[in-house]
Scaffold this motif. Structure first.
Motif, mmCIF file in Angstrom:
data_model
loop_
_atom_site.group_PDB
_atom_site.id
_atom_site.type_symbol
_atom_site.label_atom_id
_atom_site.label_comp_id
_atom_site.label_asym_id
_atom_site.label_seq_id
_atom_site.Cartn_x
_atom_site.Cartn_y
_atom_site.Cartn_z
ATOM 1 N N MET A 310 43.414 37.787 41.281
ATOM 2 C CA MET A 310 42.555 38.017 40.035
ATOM 3 C C MET A 310 42.313 36.803 39.299
ATOM 4 N N LEU A 313 39.118 35.550 41.338
ATOM 5 C CA LEU A 313 38.311 36.212 40.903
ATOM 6 C C LEU A 313 37.483 35.985 39.686
ATOM 7 N N PHE A 314 38.473 35.546 38.590
ATOM 8 C CA PHE A 314 37.647 35.301 37.265
ATOM 9 C C PHE A 314 37.138 33.994 37.605
ATOM 10 N N PHE A 318 34.025 36.977 37.390
ATOM 11 C CA PHE A 318 34.449 38.263 37.130
ATOM 12 C C PHE A 318 33.307 39.132 36.460
ATOM 13 N N LEU A 322 38.224 42.592 31.677
ATOM 14 C CA LEU A 322 39.478 42.828 32.650
ATOM 15 C C LEU A 322 40.300 43.716 31.617
#
Length: 367
Positions: A310, A313-314, A318, A322
């Motif tokens: 995650m 992913l940022f 992203f 979130l």
């Protein structure tokens, strides 16, 4: 056919341009190229390879997209990595066609100082069309186009076609390509960036092959941009920027091919497009450097696989906001586990709650 195309003019192919109009834009582009090469040299080996892998993958996939062909990005990336000797795991093996497309770009950029020859072009063309067909149609492969039928660039439905451009007849192509090859391999006192732009226009105007002319013209562009950078490493993608400006690209080509031999407007468009590509890459490099600094700061902080996924992913962009439910969906875990993962990273100073209100709590990376 009445004289409406640039190649029909008596002075063809004696292109002219107003250097005074180009000098400022060319100076800006050369400055950006130098700055980018400098910043890339400061990157570590792994980050440099990652940036090069991204750029070449984008260049190859977007060049095909311009022609309406969608390639499997993972297969392209896998093939590029293999040809450059970059170790990468978890990607599918490329099929024969994609591997051929990648080989063309690798040859152009890694062997950028090698002369361009008819044989080299034929090798590229054979790699792009390994079955001897373009779709379901049989074409002449690894040789100049042949036959009496005119080579036209057409759009529109059947019966309502619009002819945008008609290339020189097939029997003129060998002589036209002889002139082109003498020029591209010559030592004119022309900046290689301008030479890239002229070669691109000239090649696609001759349209020497049955198919693949656009992709090969952009490959020639990459070869001359590698000469301009004086290195085989590609960190920016001209084709990715042309893909963004696809409509303007085709409009400018058509206008130039129906215009005079003064190609100043085409060169200005090309320089603007290249500047946009370089500025876009500068942003990407800034993100790569920030990401590297981030992981260096948190290298001793323990994270599980879901958390690492995650966080990365940022950094890779992203989409949206979130929430714990999005976390659970992406990492395929329960909502309770997602919330525990997030709370753990908040405690460690990696994530924080945003100030935005609303029905769901949103989280962001601490930069």
């Amino acid at each position: 056919m009445k004289s409406i195309y640039i190649w029909q003019q008596t002075d063809w192919p004696d292109f002219t341009w107003d250097y005074a109009k180009l000098s400022y834009k060319l100076g800006r582009v050369r400055g950006l190229q130098g700055r980018l090469v400098g910043r890339m040299s400061a990157l570590g080996f792994d980050l440099k390879n990652s940036a090069m892998l991204d750029a070449l993958t984008a260049d190859i996939t977007k060049s095909s997209e311009i022609e309406g062909e969608i390639l499997n990005v993972d297969q392209v990336r896998s093939s590029v990595a293999r040809h450059l000797g970059i170790e990468i795991e978890g990607l599918p093996e490329a099929d024969r066609y994609i591997d051929g497309v990648v080989q063309v770009m690798i040859d152009a950029t890694q062997n950028y100082m090698q002369p361009l020859t008819a044989e080299r072009f034929f090798n590229w063309h054979a790699a792009l069309f390994p079955t001897g067909r373009s779709g379901v149609y049989k074409i002449t492969v690894a040789d100049w186009r042949q036959g009496a039928e005119p080579m036209q660039v057409i759009s529109g439905a059947m019966g309502k076609e619009k002819i945008h451009y008609q290339a020189p007849d097939s029997d003129h192509v060998p002589y036209q390509m002889k002139l082109f090859l003498e020029w591209v391999n010559g030592n004119q006192k022309i900046d290689p960036v301008l030479k890239a732009a002229i070669a691109h226009l000239w090649f696609v105007t001759i349209h020497p092959f049955d198919d693949g002319n656009g992709r090969i013209s952009r490959t020639i562009t990459d070869l001359f941009l590698a000469r301009a950078d004086e290195m085989p490493h590609r960190f920016y993608s001209m084709s990715a920027e042309i893909r963004k400006q696809r409509k303007g690209y085709y409009e400018m080509l058509e206008k130039t091919q129906k215009g005079s031999l003064d190609i100043t407007n085409w060169l200005e468009w090309f320089l603007d497009c290249l500047e946009a590509a370089l500025l876009d890459t500068e942003k990407s490099i800034s993100t790569i450097l920030q990401k590297a600094a981030f992981w260096d700061k948190y290298r001793l902080v323990s994270m599980n696989e879901r958390q690492i996924k995650m966080v990365n992913l940022f950094w890779d962009g992203f989409d949206g906001k979130l929430t714990s439910s999005k976390w659970a969906k992406i990492t395929k875990c329960s909502p309770d586990t997602a919330l525990r993962d997030i709370q753990d990273l908040i405690t460690k100073g990696v994530f924080r709650k945003t100030d935005e209100g609303g029905r769901s709590t949103n989280y962001e990376l601490v930069l």
